[in-house]
Scaffold this motif. Structure first.
Motif, PDB file in Angstrom:
ATOM      1  N   ASN A 231      -0.078   2.475  -6.528  1.00 47.20           N
ATOM      2  CA  ASN A 231       0.798   1.647  -5.707  1.00 47.20           C
ATOM      3  C   ASN A 231       2.052   1.287  -6.497  1.00 47.20           C
TER       4      ASN A 231
ATOM      5  N   GLY B 123       0.791  -1.229   0.000  1.00 50.64           N
ATOM      6  CA  GLY B 123       0.000   0.000   0.000  1.00 50.64           C
ATOM      7  C   GLY B 123       0.819   1.274   0.000  1.00 50.64           C
ATOM      8  N   ARG B 124       2.006   1.237  -0.609  1.00 48.71           N
ATOM      9  CA  ARG B 124       2.821   2.453  -0.690  1.00 48.71           C
ATOM     10  C   ARG B 124       2.422   3.205  -1.957  1.00 48.71           C
ATOM     11  N   LEU B 125       1.771   4.356  -1.802  1.00 42.11           N
ATOM     12  CA  LEU B 125       1.204   5.098  -2.920  1.00 42.11           C
ATOM     13  C   LEU B 125       2.023   6.328  -3.254  1.00 42.11           C
TER      14      LEU B 125
END
Length: 461
Positions: free
Chosen positions: A419, A411-413
């Motif tokens: 993502n 979930g690193r946006l």
């Protein structure tokens, strides 16, 4: 190889085995502190005649390094035994720019939280070196090996350790000098939370390293002609030095952990010892003897923690342990594949579900099957047969699905809400077409290039 810096531990002496295990234990971090370190090398050539520039010539390697000062990089110097001081690296916010033995330029990137940051770092670096290249009539080539240069065509950089390695390599293998002088790689450095987490990541990384080698295979030429391999760089490692390379069967033993890796490293022959700015030749000597004060190169002296750290950096297995894990199986390549390699490994190793799923795919392979796959990949890449039937191309689709799910779960946006899974797209394309980068180059060589290897320079970084 790492650029030597002062450790602050030169006055401490190693007197117990606990001190050898300590760097690995110190690497344990909670998941919130896990980082991504990406290293990538590129071949450097003069645009006029494609020769590999020497260190000191006008517009050569030293000038390239010093020109990076315009972007805030600062020189790292090393004095040789004759007292002559050379710039051997540049240090900055994005890590370290250093030199491989024949002038291959490497960015050892900063430890970063996300792949978005990693790819931005890579983009900054390539923009900077292209700017410098335009100023100095220099180009950069993203391949796993020089496509047209013989060993004799290549310079040796003025780093003391490289002279020691160049003398030693021919005594332990036939292709060690090719490894030093002619190859380029991309690698990824990743963290672990505990010894058990390190073990699972190490085993999964080793078992799947042949897949990474296949996906990134990009070294099909030697001295201007096809060499019969798709990753000749990977083949080179099979005949470099058996004491410090390979698949490390003991990693899959039930009792594997920090202690077993220490035992392995104690049996890896040394290269050098660093004292008072000088690299002392200790090639072939034993760190075990050093621990007893019986090293022939420094009789009566005990090693420091910095000596041990240096020694940890002189083993070259497919996965390497220091205070982090290094994934080492990929050929060098152009911009989009630099970002794809950390995406591949972060997706597999930084999410528990993905890691468990990936390990389940490979945990029942025998050591003979793992070794066989690793040995087949340099020539066959995705066509290599996998245990249980099928080919690496079949496995690749499944593994990329696992990596994709792992990146989504992280979930690193970025600022657009994306993502990290998009960084896998170049690998998806390779699997969909069934052609690894080396096969694309070979098609061009036999087709539109008409056998003219200089056309490869049009595929520049």
């Amino acid at each position: 190889m790492s650029t030597r810096t002062n450790s602050g531990e030169d006055d401490v002496r190693i007197e117990s085995r606990d001190q050898l295990v300590e760097p690995m234990q110190r690497g344990e971090k909670p998941e919130s502190q896990w980082r991504i370190g990406t290293e990538h090398e590129k071949l450097v050539y003069k645009t006029g005649d494609f020769h590999a520039p020497s260190y000191g010539e006008q517009g050569g390697i030293r000038d390239i390094l010093m020109s990076m000062r315009q972007f805030g990089w600062e020189p790292v110097e090393e004095a040789g035994p004759d007292g002559k001081v050379d710039v051997i690296a540049m240090s900055g916010d994005d890590g370290t720019i250093s030199l491989e033995p024949a002038g291959q330029l490497e960015l050892s990137g900063a430890p970063l939280e996300t792949l978005h940051q990693t790819c931005a770092e890579t983009g900054r670096h390539l923009t900077q070196v292209k700017t410098v290249g335009d100023e100095l009539d220099v180009g950069f080539l993203g391949l796993g090996m020089w496509p047209d240069k013989a060993r004799a065509d290549l310079p040796l950089m003025p780093k003391q350790r490289y002279a020691i390695m160049k003398r030693h390599m021919p005594t332990v293998g036939n292709l060690g000098l090719d490894m030093m002088l002619r190859t380029c790689t991309i690698q990824v450095n990743l963290d672990y939370s505990s010894e058990a987490d390190m073990v699972k990541k190490f085993r999964t990384g080793l078992a799947l390293q042949p897949l990474a080698t296949a996906l990134f295979a990009n070294s099909p030429f030697t001295e201007g002609k096809p060499n019969g391999f798709l990753s000749y760089r990977s083949h080179i490692w099979s005949d470099t030095d058996p004491h410090r390379t390979g698949m490390l069967p003991f990693v899959f033993d039930e009792d594997f952990g920090y202690e077993r890796y220490v035992d392995y490293m104690l049996d890896v022959p040394m290269y050098f010892v660093y004292r008072n700015g000088i690299y002392i030749d200790a090639a072939g000597q034993s760190f075990r003897d050093f621990m007893k004060g019986e090293l022939p190169a420094l009789p009566g002296e005990l090693p420091t923690p910095a000596d041990w750290w240096d020694h940890l950096s002189t083993a070259f297995p497919e996965v390497r342990l220091k205070s982090f894990l290094e994934m080492r199986g990929a050929d060098g390549g152009p911009w989009n594949r630099i970002c794809a390699l950390p995406a591949f490994w972060v997706g597999l190793l930084y999410d528990d579900t993905a890691l468990d799923t990936a390990w389940d795919l490979v945990k029942d392979w025998s050591m003979e099957e793992r070794e066989g796959l690793r040995n087949a990949v340099p020539a066959q890449a995705l066509g290599a047969a996998i245990p249980g039937g099928g080919t690496l191309r079949d496995l690749a689709s499944e593994v990329l699905d696992i990596a994709h799910a792992g990146l989504v779960a992280r979930g690193r946006l970025n600022s657009m809400g994306d993502n990290e899974s998009g960084f896998l797209n170049p690998l998806r394309q390779i699997v969909d077409t069934g052609k690894v980068p080396a096969e694309v180059l070979l098609d061009k060589y036999h087709g539109e290039w008409g056998g003219d290897i200089t056309r490869v320079y049009e595929e520049s970084f």
